[in-house]
Design a protein around this motif. Structure first.
Motif, PDB file in Angstrom:
ATOM      1  N   ILE A 204       0.756  -1.056   0.028  1.00  0.00           N
ATOM      2  CA  ILE A 204      -0.100   0.189   0.042  1.00  0.00           C
ATOM      3  C   ILE A 204       0.773   1.039   0.176  1.00  0.00           C
ATOM      4  N   VAL A 205       2.004   1.019   0.809  1.00  0.00           N
ATOM      5  CA  VAL A 205       2.547   2.553   0.931  1.00  0.00           C
ATOM      6  C   VAL A 205       3.663   2.719  -0.404  1.00  0.00           C
ATOM      7  N   LEU A 206       3.924   1.936  -1.226  1.00  0.00           N
ATOM      8  CA  LEU A 206       4.618   1.546  -2.378  1.00  0.00           C
ATOM      9  C   LEU A 206       3.899   2.034  -3.385  1.00  0.00           C
ATOM     10  N   LYS A 207       2.769   1.463  -3.334  1.00  0.00           N
ATOM     11  CA  LYS A 207       1.433   2.092  -4.682  1.00  0.00           C
ATOM     12  C   LYS A 207       1.405   3.670  -3.935  1.00  0.00           C
ATOM     13  N   LEU A 208       1.590   4.571  -2.943  1.00  0.00           N
ATOM     14  CA  LEU A 208       1.244   5.387  -2.723  1.00  0.00           C
ATOM     15  C   LEU A 208       2.126   6.617  -3.419  1.00  0.00           C
ATOM     16  N   PHE A 209       3.672   6.236  -2.815  1.00  0.00           N
ATOM     17  CA  PHE A 209       4.678   6.537  -3.355  1.00  0.00           C
ATOM     18  C   PHE A 209       4.895   6.945  -5.378  1.00  0.00           C
ATOM     19  N   PHE A 210       4.322   6.038  -6.127  1.00  0.00           N
ATOM     20  CA  PHE A 210       5.118   5.117  -6.839  1.00  0.00           C
ATOM     21  C   PHE A 210       3.691   4.798  -8.088  1.00  0.00           C
ATOM     22  N   ARG A 211       2.831   6.401  -8.191  1.00  0.00           N
ATOM     23  CA  ARG A 211       1.754   6.331  -7.991  1.00  0.00           C
ATOM     24  C   ARG A 211       1.589   5.584  -9.792  1.00  0.00           C
ATOM     25  N   GLU A 212       2.122   6.346  -9.790  1.00  0.00           N
ATOM     26  CA  GLU A 212       2.451   6.369 -11.573  1.00  0.00           C
ATOM     27  C   GLU A 212       3.101   5.060 -13.025  1.00  0.00           C
ATOM     28  N   GLU A 213       3.735   4.231 -11.571  1.00  0.00           N
ATOM     29  CA  GLU A 213       3.564   2.775 -11.635  1.00  0.00           C
ATOM     30  C   GLU A 213       2.491   1.946 -11.761  1.00  0.00           C
ATOM     31  N   PHE A 214       1.663   2.104 -11.424  1.00  0.00           N
ATOM     32  CA  PHE A 214       0.747   0.901 -10.705  1.00  0.00           C
ATOM     33  C   PHE A 214      -0.342   1.497 -11.996  1.00  0.00           C
ATOM     34  N   GLY A 215      -1.050   0.106 -11.917  1.00  0.00           N
ATOM     35  CA  GLY A 215      -1.996   0.468 -13.459  1.00  0.00           C
ATOM     36  C   GLY A 215      -2.058   0.857 -14.973  1.00  0.00           C
ATOM     37  N   LYS A 216      -0.797  -0.020 -15.275  1.00  0.00           N
ATOM     38  CA  LYS A 216       0.182  -0.285 -16.353  1.00  0.00           C
ATOM     39  C   LYS A 216      -1.075  -0.922 -17.128  1.00  0.00           C
ATOM     40  N   SER A 217      -0.636  -1.244 -17.909  1.00  0.00           N
ATOM     41  CA  SER A 217      -1.446  -2.366 -18.811  1.00  0.00           C
ATOM     42  C   SER A 217      -0.969  -3.589 -19.035  1.00  0.00           C
ATOM     43  N   THR A 218      -1.749  -4.247 -19.700  1.00  0.00           N
ATOM     44  CA  THR A 218      -1.306  -5.824 -19.214  1.00  0.00           C
ATOM     45  C   THR A 218       0.051  -6.033 -19.374  1.00  0.00           C
ATOM     46  N   PHE A 219       0.643  -6.995 -19.265  1.00  0.00           N
ATOM     47  CA  PHE A 219       1.808  -7.578 -19.448  1.00  0.00           C
ATOM     48  C   PHE A 219       2.229  -8.382 -20.130  1.00  0.00           C
ATOM     49  N   THR A 220       3.202  -8.440 -21.816  1.00  0.00           N
ATOM     50  CA  THR A 220       2.998  -9.548 -21.865  1.00  0.00           C
ATOM     51  C   THR A 220       3.965 -10.351 -21.547  1.00  0.00           C
ATOM     52  N   GLN A 221       3.716 -12.056 -21.208  1.00  0.00           N
ATOM     53  CA  GLN A 221       4.177 -12.855 -21.039  1.00  0.00           C
ATOM     54  C   GLN A 221       5.407 -13.794 -22.084  1.00  0.00           C
ATOM     55  N   SER A 222       6.448 -14.023 -21.823  1.00  0.00           N
ATOM     56  CA  SER A 222       7.472 -14.619 -22.741  1.00  0.00           C
ATOM     57  C   SER A 222       8.243 -15.748 -21.466  1.00  0.00           C
ATOM     58  N   GLU A 223       8.789 -16.746 -22.675  1.00  0.00           N
ATOM     59  CA  GLU A 223       9.919 -17.138 -21.857  1.00  0.00           C
ATOM     60  C   GLU A 223      11.213 -17.281 -21.962  1.00  0.00           C
ATOM     61  N   GLU A 224      11.784 -17.278 -20.643  1.00  0.00           N
ATOM     62  CA  GLU A 224      13.257 -16.875 -20.545  1.00  0.00           C
ATOM     63  C   GLU A 224      13.647 -17.701 -21.101  1.00  0.00           C
ATOM     64  N   VAL A 225      15.174 -17.708 -21.914  1.00  0.00           N
ATOM     65  CA  VAL A 225      16.137 -18.975 -22.246  1.00  0.00           C
ATOM     66  C   VAL A 225      17.257 -19.121 -21.763  1.00  0.00           C
ATOM     67  N   ILE A 226      17.233 -20.008 -20.927  1.00  0.00           N
ATOM     68  CA  ILE A 226      18.659 -20.505 -20.101  1.00  0.00           C
ATOM     69  C   ILE A 226      19.863 -20.380 -21.087  1.00  0.00           C
ATOM     70  N   THR A 227      21.325 -19.366 -20.769  1.00  0.00           N
ATOM     71  CA  THR A 227      21.807 -19.255 -21.698  1.00  0.00           C
ATOM     72  C   THR A 227      23.144 -19.933 -21.922  1.00  0.00           C
ATOM     73  N   ASP A 228      23.379 -20.767 -20.399  1.00  0.00           N
ATOM     74  CA  ASP A 228      24.588 -21.102 -20.304  1.00  0.00           C
ATOM     75  C   ASP A 228      24.423 -23.043 -19.716  1.00  0.00           C
ATOM     76  N   PRO A 229      23.622 -23.703 -20.436  1.00  0.00           N
ATOM     77  CA  PRO A 229      23.254 -24.833 -20.200  1.00  0.00           C
ATOM     78  C   PRO A 229      24.175 -25.612 -19.130  1.00  0.00           C
ATOM     79  N   GLU A 230      25.177 -26.138 -19.632  1.00  0.00           N
ATOM     80  CA  GLU A 230      25.893 -26.066 -18.459  1.00  0.00           C
ATOM     81  C   GLU A 230      26.341 -25.438 -17.230  1.00  0.00           C
ATOM     82  N   LEU A 231      26.456 -24.256 -17.167  1.00  0.00           N
ATOM     83  CA  LEU A 231      26.781 -23.181 -15.819  1.00  0.00           C
ATOM     84  C   LEU A 231      24.876 -23.779 -15.291  1.00  0.00           C
ATOM     85  N   ALA A 232      24.033 -23.633 -15.677  1.00  0.00           N
ATOM     86  CA  ALA A 232      23.131 -24.232 -14.853  1.00  0.00           C
ATOM     87  C   ALA A 232      21.934 -24.789 -14.220  1.00  0.00           C
TER      88      ALA A 232
END
Length: 420
Positions: A204-232
């Protein structure tokens, strides 16, 4: 009273260690001296060197003050965190956590509550290490303010760690020295509900201080790619070891406290797959060495303040009121800024006397932990988050943190006071 007596009475001068610490606070708040931009670890290191040069702490006392367990724990956690981040596996996990977020409101709630709940199990510093690159990734991916994401992480890990005896070092100290028969049950029963309410308050407090950031349009989801499979694959083994060892620790703390083992062993064993991998040199080059320097310096400076006896003298004067919940919360929040929360708890526990109630111990756990929400230097996790963020060109100033943190801390203190 005769004037001569007043004039002849010695005026106590402020202790040099305390003045140095106050100077560190001021420099941390300013972070700018002329054209020179200072980092938190540099300021703290300057403070530690100064008290050594002034003779406020001897070299032997300074060396003894350095908590190697904490340094080893952070080193191991940094190794695991860097492997998770560098391989892309951390971003992949993060994507799974926030995949249901449709807007900024849901994203902030997911960050606050997921990191808060996980910090009760994985310890707040661990979440701070692993969470910083994760939330900055969310910021870039969803075009959300990096400061909002960093605040969500900082308040989430600090607040969430209140409700567990292994959420942070001071809670573990209370669980062990407070003679609690069933630490996890006691902490959850007393602190889980108010902590969840406090996480909601942070939103609630963060919403109060960052009012302009809230209520933004719906996020588009995308799959993250593992860049180094061996290290992963290596990072996945390290993370699995970390979770298994923490579960073992929870079991031992609850049922066989005499067999409990150090957090540093958890971190070292967990980091072993990374340290034995082909990428170990690359990982070691890129872990956050400056934060380890910060902790060494902090231990020295805080020990110097401890040796001065300033806080002990204040507690001695207030000894008749030390047992009230309101006094415990107030002193925990205030004095934890001066000598850090773990030394404060170590000092306060014996000062409370032999007959300490469960409620008093829970107030001490809550107050000394939410002290981290007040100022940047109030919690080690804050410093970890900000210094890791600065590696990626993002930061939060002392003033920015305090103007939000003060409000959240006051509201948190009221909630815990009502429940306790």
């Amino acid at each position: 009273m005769p004037i001569e007596f007043i004039l002849s009475s010695p005026v106590p001068l402020p202790d040099l260690s305390v003045l140095t610490l106050l100077g560190v606070f001021v420099l941390t708040a300013l972070r700018q001296v002329g054209s020179l931009r200072l980092q938190i670890w540099q300021i703290m290191t300057f403070g530690a060197i100064l008290v050594l040069l002034l003779g406020e702490i001897s070299p032997q006392e300074a060396l003894a003050a350095i908590n190697t367990d904490v340094l080893v724990f952070l080193f191991g956690a940094f190794c695991v965190g860097e492997a998770l981040n560098r391989s892309g596996y951390l971003a992949w996990i993060g994507n799974k956590i926030v995949s249901r977020a449709k807007d900024t409101d849901q994203l902030v709630l997911l960050v606050l509550f997921s990191t808060g709940i996980l910090s009760a199990v994985l310890m707040n510093d661990t979440l701070a290490i692993m969470g910083t690159p994760l939330v900055l990734g969310f910021s870039r991916k969803y075009n959300v303010s990096p400061k909002l994401m960093l605040f969500s992480l900082a308040f989430g890990v600090t607040t969430g760690s209140v409700m567990s005896p292994i959420g942070n070092p001071q809670n573990l100290l209370i669980a062990i020295n407070g003679n609690l028969d069933s630490p996890f049950v006691v902490f959850l029963h007393s602190l889980a509900l108010p902590t969840l309410i406090c996480l909601l308050i942070a939103y609630i407090v963060l919403k109060l201080f960052f009012r302009e950031e809230f209520g933004k349009s719906t996020f588009t989801q995308s799959e993250e790619v593992i860049t180094d499979p061996e290290l992963a694959s290596t990072a996945k083994k390290a993370l699995s070891l970390l979770l298994i060892l923490i579960i073992c620790k929870i079991f031992l703390v609850e049922f066989f406290p005499a067999w409990d083992f150090s957090l540093s062993w958890i971190a070292l064993i967990s980091a072993s797959p990374v340290l034995l991998s082909k990428k170990r040199v690359e990982i070691l080059k890129n872990i956050d060495w400056s934060t380890l320097v910060f902790f060494v310096s902090m231990f020295v400076l805080m020990q110097s303040v401890w040796i001065s006896g300033t806080c002990q003298e204040l507690l001695a004067r207030l000894s008749p009121q030390l047992g009230s919940v309101s006094m415990i919360l107030a002193l925990s929040i205030g004095l934890s800024q001066l000598i850090s929360n773990v030394p404060f708890v170590a000092l306060y526990l014996p000062a409370m006397g032999s007959t300490v109630s469960q409620g008093q111990l829970m107030a001490l756990a809550a107050g000394s932990t939410i002290a981290g929400n007040l100022l940047i230097l109030g919690a080690a996790s804050n410093v970890i988050i900000i210094q890791n963020a600065e590696k990626e060109g993002k930061t939060i100033s002392f003033v920015e943190f305090s103007r939000i943190g003060i409000l959240i801390t006051i509201l948190d203190a009221i909630i815990y006071f009502i429940f306790l």
